[in-house]
Design a protein around this motif. Sequence first.
Motif, mmCIF file in Angstrom:
data_model
loop_
_atom_site.group_PDB
_atom_site.id
_atom_site.type_symbol
_atom_site.label_atom_id
_atom_site.label_comp_id
_atom_site.label_asym_id
_atom_site.label_seq_id
_atom_site.Cartn_x
_atom_site.Cartn_y
_atom_site.Cartn_z
ATOM 1 N N ARG A 79 3.721 51.518 71.265
ATOM 2 C CA ARG A 79 4.784 51.977 72.168
ATOM 3 C C ARG A 79 4.536 51.577 73.613
ATOM 4 N NH1 ARG A 79 4.302 57.288 68.417
ATOM 5 N NH2 ARG A 79 5.403 56.321 66.666
ATOM 6 N N ASP A 128 7.116 51.114 66.897
ATOM 7 C CA ASP A 128 6.327 51.630 65.780
ATOM 8 C C ASP A 128 5.423 50.546 65.194
ATOM 9 O OD1 ASP A 128 7.298 54.201 65.915
ATOM 10 O OD2 ASP A 128 8.910 53.861 64.474
ATOM 11 N N GLU A 138 4.602 58.659 62.319
ATOM 12 C CA GLU A 138 4.632 57.194 62.265
ATOM 13 C C GLU A 138 6.030 56.627 62.428
ATOM 14 O OE1 GLU A 138 5.069 58.764 58.066
ATOM 15 O OE2 GLU A 138 3.841 59.197 59.838
ATOM 16 N N ALA A 139 7.068 57.487 62.425
ATOM 17 C CA ALA A 139 8.452 57.012 62.547
ATOM 18 C C ALA A 139 9.132 57.539 63.799
ATOM 19 C CB ALA A 139 9.258 57.417 61.311
ATOM 20 N N GLY A 191 9.194 56.302 66.879
ATOM 21 C CA GLY A 191 9.904 55.250 67.597
ATOM 22 C C GLY A 191 11.251 54.962 66.953
ATOM 23 N N ARG A 192 11.273 54.925 65.624
ATOM 24 C CA ARG A 192 12.517 54.702 64.894
ATOM 25 C C ARG A 192 13.503 55.835 65.140
ATOM 26 N NH1 ARG A 192 11.472 54.830 58.718
ATOM 27 N NH2 ARG A 192 10.125 53.112 59.348
#
Length: 432
Positions: free
Chosen positions: A316, A312, A151-152, A154-155
């Motif tokens: 995306r 996120d 879930e992270a 993209g970060r």
Amino acid sequence: MYLSTVSKPMDEAPAAGPRRRRLALVSGNVVALGTVSLITDVSAEMVTAVLPLYLVLGLHVSPLAYGVIDGVYTGATALLRLVGGFVADRIRSRKLVAGLGYTLSAVAKLGLLLAGRSMTAIGAVIAVDRLGKGVRTAPRDALITASSPPEALGRAFGVHRTMDGIGAFLGPLAALAVLAAAGESYDAVFVTSFCVAALAVVVLVLFVRERPDGGTTEAPKVSGTTEAPKVGGKPQAPKVTVGEAAGLLRAAPVRRLVAAACLLGLATIGDGFVYLMLQRREDLSLVWFPLLAVGTSLAYLLLATPMGLLADRIGRLPVVLGGYAALGVTYALLFGPVGGWPLLVVTLALHGLFYAATDGVLVALAGPVLPVRLRTTGIALIQTGQALAYLVSSVLFGLAWQAWGPQAASRVAALGVALVVVATLLLLRKKR
């Protein structure tokens, strides 16, 4: 703070409240890899910031010839991404394969000292440098994926690309400083670039840790995959085989991602073309030319993390397509009604936004879809398709420039981006 905790897996960290987890944006391994990329990009951009100027205005190569060289710079060794990804999956040592790639790129900087004005030699050195990049990219991105919860992603990629962008921002400035101090000696730039690249390899060896894939990620089953045998009650995964890697394309989601990456690669022309058209349009002094890359890098490093966080939050795919829409507007503005400093600021900002919204986010989009044991190979497959398409795009744009002129060629490129965005949306909408 982060480098001191590189070796601690995220799941072993002490429990922390939601606020503390938000403050610790990414794992230490991601920051270590970002540091390696930052230093490497300083080295790489020292050379690439002056290369279009040197080739087109110094050696007087044609736009078509520059398109071929620019395509070679990104796409000619693209197939080696697959080799690097497969080897990293098979020997389960992504750090080792990535380190080999970083070392090759560092050594290539010294090759530019011997190339002189020979286009053949310059092309060979560029190919070696891209060989290094092709080998290291997929294992590096797989290490980032393994070091981050799904879930992270993209970060994580946003923070990594921000650090990468800082290096790209500092590289042209370092090149200008070396040229000024060394009496405009390109050899001094090449030697300094090699020393900086060697430092990146040292940081990789000392601070980056190999991370096994953790957790469970839903992914398409690949034909040819064998059941993991158990040794001492614990499952021991068998080595990845060539047939198993080839079976990746039998999974429909992976096929769609590879097809989309190829389409997006066809819509992208080289940065050097964008800067050369800006230089011709505004009749910029040659002294200012390397600073065009600085403008793009500044926008990139400022926007990469926000774009990763946005991906996120909202998804995306919308962020990636928005980035390519910004690229299409960039091409349209190159010979549009706006001129002067507003044109330079807007086009370079949009160009940086394009990279911030697509570079790491596309890999983050693919990561959860790929099988864990073939994730590096899958990332390499997607990047290879995009790079090979980019090679074709660079050659075609150089040919269009030579046949129709830069103004008509840039407008055709803008139209091509619009068509590709629509096609990619239709292709990936079902998968999302």
